[in-house]
Design a protein around this motif. Structure first.
Motif, PDB file in Angstrom:
ATOM      1  N   MET A   1     -23.784 -12.651  15.433  1.00  0.00           N
ATOM      2  CA  MET A   1     -22.350 -12.465  15.627  1.00  0.00           C
ATOM      3  C   MET A   1     -21.873 -11.320  14.737  1.00  0.00           C
ATOM      4  O   MET A   1     -22.040 -11.352  13.520  1.00  0.00           O
ATOM      5  CB  MET A   1     -21.597 -13.748  15.272  1.00  0.00           C
ATOM      6  CG  MET A   1     -20.096 -13.660  15.482  1.00  0.00           C
ATOM      7  SD  MET A   1     -19.296 -15.207  15.062  1.00  0.00           S
ATOM      8  CE  MET A   1     -19.984 -16.281  16.327  1.00  0.00           C
ATOM      9  N   LYS A   2     -21.267 -10.313  15.335  1.00  0.00           N
ATOM     10  CA  LYS A   2     -20.839  -9.118  14.602  1.00  0.00           C
ATOM     11  C   LYS A   2     -19.323  -9.129  14.414  1.00  0.00           C
ATOM     12  O   LYS A   2     -18.565  -9.266  15.376  1.00  0.00           O
ATOM     13  CB  LYS A   2     -21.277  -7.856  15.334  1.00  0.00           C
ATOM     14  CG  LYS A   2     -22.788  -7.701  15.469  1.00  0.00           C
ATOM     15  CD  LYS A   2     -23.136  -6.435  16.214  1.00  0.00           C
ATOM     16  CE  LYS A   2     -24.638  -6.271  16.347  1.00  0.00           C
ATOM     17  NZ  LYS A   2     -25.233  -7.322  17.200  1.00  0.00           N
ATOM     18  N   ILE A   3     -18.904  -8.973  13.157  1.00  0.00           N
ATOM     19  CA  ILE A   3     -17.485  -9.012  12.825  1.00  0.00           C
ATOM     20  C   ILE A   3     -17.074  -7.716  12.144  1.00  0.00           C
ATOM     21  O   ILE A   3     -17.731  -7.272  11.185  1.00  0.00           O
ATOM     22  CB  ILE A   3     -17.170 -10.209  11.911  1.00  0.00           C
ATOM     23  CG1 ILE A   3     -17.361 -11.516  12.683  1.00  0.00           C
ATOM     24  CG2 ILE A   3     -15.744 -10.121  11.360  1.00  0.00           C
ATOM     25  CD1 ILE A   3     -17.046 -12.758  11.885  1.00  0.00           C
ATOM     26  N   GLU A  19     -22.823  -8.955  10.086  1.00  0.00           N
ATOM     27  CA  GLU A  19     -23.452  -9.804  11.089  1.00  0.00           C
ATOM     28  C   GLU A  19     -23.806 -11.161  10.501  1.00  0.00           C
ATOM     29  O   GLU A  19     -24.451 -11.242   9.448  1.00  0.00           O
ATOM     30  CB  GLU A  19     -24.724  -9.132  11.627  1.00  0.00           C
ATOM     31  CG  GLU A  19     -25.360  -9.851  12.801  1.00  0.00           C
ATOM     32  CD  GLU A  19     -26.497  -9.065  13.421  1.00  0.00           C
ATOM     33  OE1 GLU A  19     -26.763  -9.278  14.623  1.00  0.00           O
ATOM     34  OE2 GLU A  19     -27.113  -8.235  12.718  1.00  0.00           O
ATOM     35  N   ASP A  20     -23.333 -12.212  11.151  1.00  0.00           N
ATOM     36  CA  ASP A  20     -23.634 -13.597  10.769  1.00  0.00           C
ATOM     37  C   ASP A  20     -23.263 -13.927   9.321  1.00  0.00           C
ATOM     38  O   ASP A  20     -23.864 -14.797   8.690  1.00  0.00           O
ATOM     39  CB  ASP A  20     -25.111 -13.908  11.006  1.00  0.00           C
ATOM     40  CG  ASP A  20     -25.491 -13.815  12.478  1.00  0.00           C
ATOM     41  OD1 ASP A  20     -24.599 -14.001  13.331  1.00  0.00           O
ATOM     42  OD2 ASP A  20     -26.667 -13.550  12.769  1.00  0.00           O
ATOM     43  N   GLY A  21     -22.298 -13.216   8.780  1.00  0.00           N
ATOM     44  CA  GLY A  21     -21.770 -13.553   7.463  1.00  0.00           C
ATOM     45  C   GLY A  21     -22.596 -13.107   6.281  1.00  0.00           C
ATOM     46  O   GLY A  21     -22.170 -13.285   5.133  1.00  0.00           O
ATOM     47  N   TYR A 311     -16.595 -14.703   8.921  1.00  0.00           N
ATOM     48  CA  TYR A 311     -17.569 -15.341   9.823  1.00  0.00           C
ATOM     49  C   TYR A 311     -17.420 -16.858   9.789  1.00  0.00           C
ATOM     50  O   TYR A 311     -17.371 -17.512  10.843  1.00  0.00           O
ATOM     51  CB  TYR A 311     -18.985 -14.939   9.400  1.00  0.00           C
ATOM     52  CG  TYR A 311     -20.071 -15.792  10.011  1.00  0.00           C
ATOM     53  CD1 TYR A 311     -20.472 -15.596  11.334  1.00  0.00           C
ATOM     54  CD2 TYR A 311     -20.684 -16.806   9.274  1.00  0.00           C
ATOM     55  CE1 TYR A 311     -21.464 -16.387  11.905  1.00  0.00           C
ATOM     56  CE2 TYR A 311     -21.675 -17.595   9.837  1.00  0.00           C
ATOM     57  CZ  TYR A 311     -22.059 -17.385  11.145  1.00  0.00           C
ATOM     58  OH  TYR A 311     -23.034 -18.180  11.699  1.00  0.00           O
ATOM     59  N   HIS A 312     -17.328 -17.438   8.582  1.00  0.00           N
ATOM     60  CA  HIS A 312     -17.227 -18.896   8.466  1.00  0.00           C
ATOM     61  C   HIS A 312     -15.896 -19.404   9.009  1.00  0.00           C
ATOM     62  O   HIS A 312     -15.847 -20.461   9.664  1.00  0.00           O
ATOM     63  CB  HIS A 312     -17.410 -19.316   7.008  1.00  0.00           C
ATOM     64  CG  HIS A 312     -18.794 -19.095   6.491  1.00  0.00           C
ATOM     65  ND1 HIS A 312     -19.864 -19.874   6.871  1.00  0.00           N
ATOM     66  CD2 HIS A 312     -19.288 -18.162   5.632  1.00  0.00           C
ATOM     67  CE1 HIS A 312     -20.954 -19.446   6.269  1.00  0.00           C
ATOM     68  NE2 HIS A 312     -20.638 -18.418   5.519  1.00  0.00           N
TER      69      HIS A 312
END
Length: 339
Positions: A1-3, A19-21, A311-312
């Motif tokens: 998951m990209k933020i 990505e992924d926190g 992310y979280h």
């Protein structure tokens, strides 16, 4: 998951793709130190204007440096507060508009949570539970951390934050802004035992802090020695810094003992201080504790840490509405417990 993460709470315009926190694909920071240096501190109006100038190119560079197209982003995370409200609104408004344009969620996060999550951007994060000392320009707090978004506030400053005390002492000494970096450099050349400044513990078995008295002690010393030579200047810096480091170290180590934690962490801008890192590291080693601190580039304000906590919060289902607003004053997340 990209933020895509955006940070503009004070005097850095920052953007990152995380990505992924935990995996930082890019991190871009546009600093305003040169702008505010001549004033001895951050000028809010100037900070806001500089954010407006920098926000578009900084975000564009972050996405391009990550090697992705914006269509690959899953969400946008942005600092919602606390901070300078004018500065916050630049990044906050841009993030909401950016997310709306892409049709993806926008997550507002607490700046303090960002600093807490910066510890997970490295290769050796602490295990839960752990005790964290958050020390920055505006905040000095101790937390018992039991999960990625679960904290118990154990203690906090009753007046000046550590970073604020550094800036004010630096101004007294005519050293300019930012004070932390300047004093840390001078202290390395001084004798920390030459000038015995007080250790403001308040209570050695409690967790609150107070640094206004230490700041006043430096002021009184300068009244007695109004034009310190180079040696005295170095000794003042070293004595002040030693007092700060001893208090921070004692409170953190004692908190870990009370909570029976094997892992401790120091996060925030002051986590970059060489004496604080060394003293806490030595104390932890003597007691068999595992000491964690972010890489230097993630100690100060940056967007990668906002992506880490974003992310979280996204996984938990948090999302902003277009009418949600930023907030300037510090407030803890709703699931943070008070001791």
């Amino acid at each position: 998951m990209k933020i895509l993460a955006i940070e503009s709470s004070c005097d850095e315009t920052a953007a990152a793709v995380v990505e992924d926190g935990t995996r930082v694909l890019s991190s871009v920071v546009a600093s305003q130190v040169a702008v505010h240096h001549v004033y001895g501190g951050v000028v809010p109006e100037l900070a806001s204007r500089k954010h407006v100038e920098a926000i578009v190119p900084v975000v564009r560079e972050a996405v391009e440096s990550a090697g992705i197209h914006r269509s690959e982003l899953d969400a946008v995370a942005v600092t919602q507060g606390p901070g300078l409200v004018g500065a916050l609104l630049v990044g906050f408004s841009y993030a909401k508009a950016y997310a709306w344009g892409l049709g993806i969620p926008c997550v507002g996060v607490n700046h303090l949570e960002g600093h807490m999550s910066s510890i997970f951007l490295g290769d050796t994060p602490p295990e839960f539970p752990y005790v964290a000392l958050l020390v920055s320009g505006g905040h000095t707090s101790l937390y018992y951390v039991t999960g990625p978004t679960e904290y118990e506030l154990m203690g906090q400053t009753r007046d000046d934050a550590v970073g604020e005390a550094y800036d004010k002492v630096s101004k007294m000494l005519g050293l300019g802004y930012p004070g932390g970096v300047v004093i840390d450099g001078l202290a390395r050349k001084g004798d920390p035992k030459a000038i015995a400044f007080p250790r403001p513990y308040l209570d050695k078995k409690a967790f609150d802090f107070s640094f206004s008295g230490l700041k006043s002690a430096v002021g009184r010393h300068l009244k007695d020695y109004p034009d310190p030579d180079e040696v005295r200047l170095h000794n003042i810096a070293a004595g002040f810094q030693e007092s700060v480091a001893e208090v921070l170290c004692h409170k953190l180590i004692y908190a870990a003992k009370v909570k029976s934690c094997r892992h401790i962490a120091v996060v925030g801008g002051v986590a970059a201080n060489s004496r604080v890192r060394a003293m806490v590291g030595d104390a932890a080693a003597r007691r068999g504790l595992s000491f964690h601190t972010p890489e230097l580039k993630y100690c100060g304000d940056n967007a990668a840490m906002i992506g880490a906590i974003g992310y979280h919060r996204f996984v938990e289902g948090s999302a902003l509405g277009l009418n949600d607003d930023a907030y300037s004053r510090a407030r803890l997340p709703s699931n943070t417990k008070h001791k």
